[in-house]
Design a protein around this motif. Structure first.
Motif, PDB file in Angstrom:
ATOM      1  N   SER A   3       0.855  -1.192   0.000  1.00 49.63           N
ATOM      2  CA  SER A   3       0.000   0.000   0.000  1.00 49.63           C
ATOM      3  C   SER A   3       0.885   1.234   0.000  1.00 49.63           C
ATOM      4  O   SER A   3       2.040   1.188   0.394  1.00 49.63           O
ATOM      5  CB  SER A   3      -0.933   0.003   1.201  1.00 49.63           C
ATOM      6  OG  SER A   3      -0.191   0.020   2.395  1.00 49.63           O
ATOM      7  N   VAL A   4       0.294   2.339  -0.446  1.00 48.96           N
ATOM      8  CA  VAL A   4       1.031   3.586  -0.545  1.00 48.96           C
ATOM      9  C   VAL A   4       0.047   4.747  -0.462  1.00 48.96           C
ATOM     10  O   VAL A   4      -1.125   4.606  -0.812  1.00 48.96           O
ATOM     11  CB  VAL A   4       1.841   3.638  -1.864  1.00 48.96           C
ATOM     12  CG1 VAL A   4       0.935   3.686  -3.074  1.00 48.96           C
ATOM     13  CG2 VAL A   4       2.822   4.789  -1.869  1.00 48.96           C
ATOM     14  N   TYR A  58      -5.038   6.710  -1.161  1.00 46.56           N
ATOM     15  CA  TYR A  58      -4.524   5.451  -0.634  1.00 46.56           C
ATOM     16  C   TYR A  58      -4.641   4.403  -1.734  1.00 46.56           C
ATOM     17  O   TYR A  58      -5.722   4.189  -2.283  1.00 46.56           O
ATOM     18  CB  TYR A  58      -5.356   5.056   0.587  1.00 46.56           C
ATOM     19  CG  TYR A  58      -5.194   3.647   1.078  1.00 46.56           C
ATOM     20  CD1 TYR A  58      -4.025   3.239   1.718  1.00 46.56           C
ATOM     21  CD2 TYR A  58      -6.226   2.723   0.938  1.00 46.56           C
ATOM     22  CE1 TYR A  58      -3.902   1.941   2.198  1.00 46.56           C
ATOM     23  CE2 TYR A  58      -6.106   1.434   1.416  1.00 46.56           C
ATOM     24  CZ  TYR A  58      -4.944   1.048   2.045  1.00 46.56           C
ATOM     25  OH  TYR A  58      -4.819  -0.222   2.524  1.00 46.56           O
ATOM     26  N   ARG A  60      -3.989   0.397  -2.667  1.00 48.90           N
ATOM     27  CA  ARG A  60      -3.822  -0.935  -2.091  1.00 48.90           C
ATOM     28  C   ARG A  60      -3.587  -1.892  -3.248  1.00 48.90           C
ATOM     29  O   ARG A  60      -4.425  -2.003  -4.131  1.00 48.90           O
ATOM     30  CB  ARG A  60      -5.073  -1.302  -1.294  1.00 48.90           C
ATOM     31  CG  ARG A  60      -4.969  -2.572  -0.511  1.00 48.90           C
ATOM     32  CD  ARG A  60      -6.190  -2.670   0.425  1.00 48.90           C
ATOM     33  NE  ARG A  60      -6.263  -3.944   1.093  1.00 48.90           N
ATOM     34  CZ  ARG A  60      -5.555  -4.282   2.165  1.00 48.90           C
ATOM     35  NH1 ARG A  60      -4.722  -3.430   2.696  1.00 48.90           N
ATOM     36  NH2 ARG A  60      -5.700  -5.476   2.715  1.00 48.90           N
ATOM     37  N   ASP A  99      -4.802  -0.822   7.673  1.00 48.44           N
ATOM     38  CA  ASP A  99      -3.635  -0.447   6.881  1.00 48.44           C
ATOM     39  C   ASP A  99      -3.614   1.060   6.620  1.00 48.44           C
ATOM     40  O   ASP A  99      -2.580   1.713   6.788  1.00 48.44           O
ATOM     41  CB  ASP A  99      -3.650  -1.225   5.566  1.00 48.44           C
ATOM     42  CG  ASP A  99      -2.390  -1.016   4.757  1.00 48.44           C
ATOM     43  OD1 ASP A  99      -1.283  -1.076   5.343  1.00 48.44           O
ATOM     44  OD2 ASP A  99      -2.513  -0.807   3.541  1.00 48.44           O
ATOM     45  N   GLU A 103      -0.749   3.755   7.616  1.00 46.95           N
ATOM     46  CA  GLU A 103      -0.101   4.519   6.537  1.00 46.95           C
ATOM     47  C   GLU A 103      -0.249   6.022   6.768  1.00 46.95           C
ATOM     48  O   GLU A 103       0.703   6.787   6.591  1.00 46.95           O
ATOM     49  CB  GLU A 103      -0.691   4.140   5.177  1.00 46.95           C
ATOM     50  CG  GLU A 103      -0.332   2.763   4.692  1.00 46.95           C
ATOM     51  CD  GLU A 103       1.119   2.629   4.273  1.00 46.95           C
ATOM     52  OE1 GLU A 103       1.713   3.615   3.794  1.00 46.95           O
ATOM     53  OE2 GLU A 103       1.660   1.523   4.414  1.00 46.95           O
ATOM     54  N   ASP A 106       1.899   7.203   9.772  1.00 46.99           N
ATOM     55  CA  ASP A 106       3.309   7.256   9.380  1.00 46.99           C
ATOM     56  C   ASP A 106       3.576   8.459   8.481  1.00 46.99           C
ATOM     57  O   ASP A 106       4.580   9.164   8.659  1.00 46.99           O
ATOM     58  CB  ASP A 106       3.719   5.974   8.654  1.00 46.99           C
ATOM     59  CG  ASP A 106       3.819   4.771   9.577  1.00 46.99           C
ATOM     60  OD1 ASP A 106       3.805   4.947  10.824  1.00 46.99           O
ATOM     61  OD2 ASP A 106       3.891   3.638   9.057  1.00 46.99           O
ATOM     62  N   TYR A 107       2.698   8.705   7.531  1.00 50.18           N
ATOM     63  CA  TYR A 107       2.865   9.846   6.629  1.00 50.18           C
ATOM     64  C   TYR A 107       2.841  11.158   7.412  1.00 50.18           C
ATOM     65  O   TYR A 107       3.671  12.041   7.189  1.00 50.18           O
ATOM     66  CB  TYR A 107       1.760   9.836   5.565  1.00 50.18           C
ATOM     67  CG  TYR A 107       2.015  10.787   4.427  1.00 50.18           C
ATOM     68  CD1 TYR A 107       2.627  10.351   3.265  1.00 50.18           C
ATOM     69  CD2 TYR A 107       1.644  12.128   4.510  1.00 50.18           C
ATOM     70  CE1 TYR A 107       2.871  11.220   2.204  1.00 50.18           C
ATOM     71  CE2 TYR A 107       1.880  13.005   3.461  1.00 50.18           C
ATOM     72  CZ  TYR A 107       2.489  12.541   2.318  1.00 50.18           C
ATOM     73  OH  TYR A 107       2.739  13.415   1.274  1.00 50.18           O
TER      74      TYR A 107
END
Length: 166
Positions: A3-4, A58, A60, A99, A103, A106-107
């Motif tokens: 994921s990003v 996001y 996935r 998730d 994410e 953290d970002y």
């Protein structure tokens, strides 16, 4: 599952609006009416011109699946919110929520260098409140906000860099 989070672009607008207008997302939101194309465009134009706000998509497994918004960048407390592509994720929705939560946190701390992350959540949205608690958010206050002419209880949670559980 890879994921990003990436910056939202003009190409994402239709999907973002469709996800935001899903009945489940609207029920958990402070603005519950269906967002028109014109209203969505005004919001997008405002966000793009405001350095204190950020909209991320996001992904996935390489597929756009949700949105994270940050507001108040540069301030003492940065507020964030999120929603997913409810229909597109299907059975993966619960895992995607967890998730996306990680994410986004953290970002916020690693990329945006946030010191305190805040979230306003309807008190009736217990799954999100439980998830916030599991990752280390602390309930700071509760207040009542009018939504669709009805008083609704809202929970304000915060997560500081010092309290971050990784």
């Amino acid at each position: 599952m890879t994921s990003v989070l990436r910056p939202a672009t003009e190409r994402d607008l239709d999907a973002i609006r469709r996800w935001r207008n899903h009945p489940k997302v609207r029920r958990a939101s402070f603005t519950t009416h269906e967002i028109s194309a014109a209203e969505h465009r005004r919001w997008w134009d405002g966000v793009r011109q405001d350095p204190s706000r950020r909209v991320l998509v996001y992904e996935r497994a390489g597929v756009a699946a949700g949105v994270v918004t940050f507001s108040g960048l540069g301030g003492e407390i940065v507020e964030w919110s999120k929603y997913l592509d409810v229909d597109g994720l299907g059975a993966e929705r619960s895992a995607a929520w967890v998730d996306l939560e990680h994410e986004a946190i953290d970002y916020a701390f690693d990329v945006l260098d946030v010191q305190c992350l805040g979230a306003a959540t309807l008190a009736s949205n217990t799954p999100v409140l439980r998830l916030h608690e599991q990752v280390g958010f602390t309930e700071v206050r509760r207040y009542v906000r009018e939504i669709d002419g009805e008083p609704r209880e809202v929970v304000w949670n915060e997560l500081t860099r010092a309290d971050l559980r990784r």
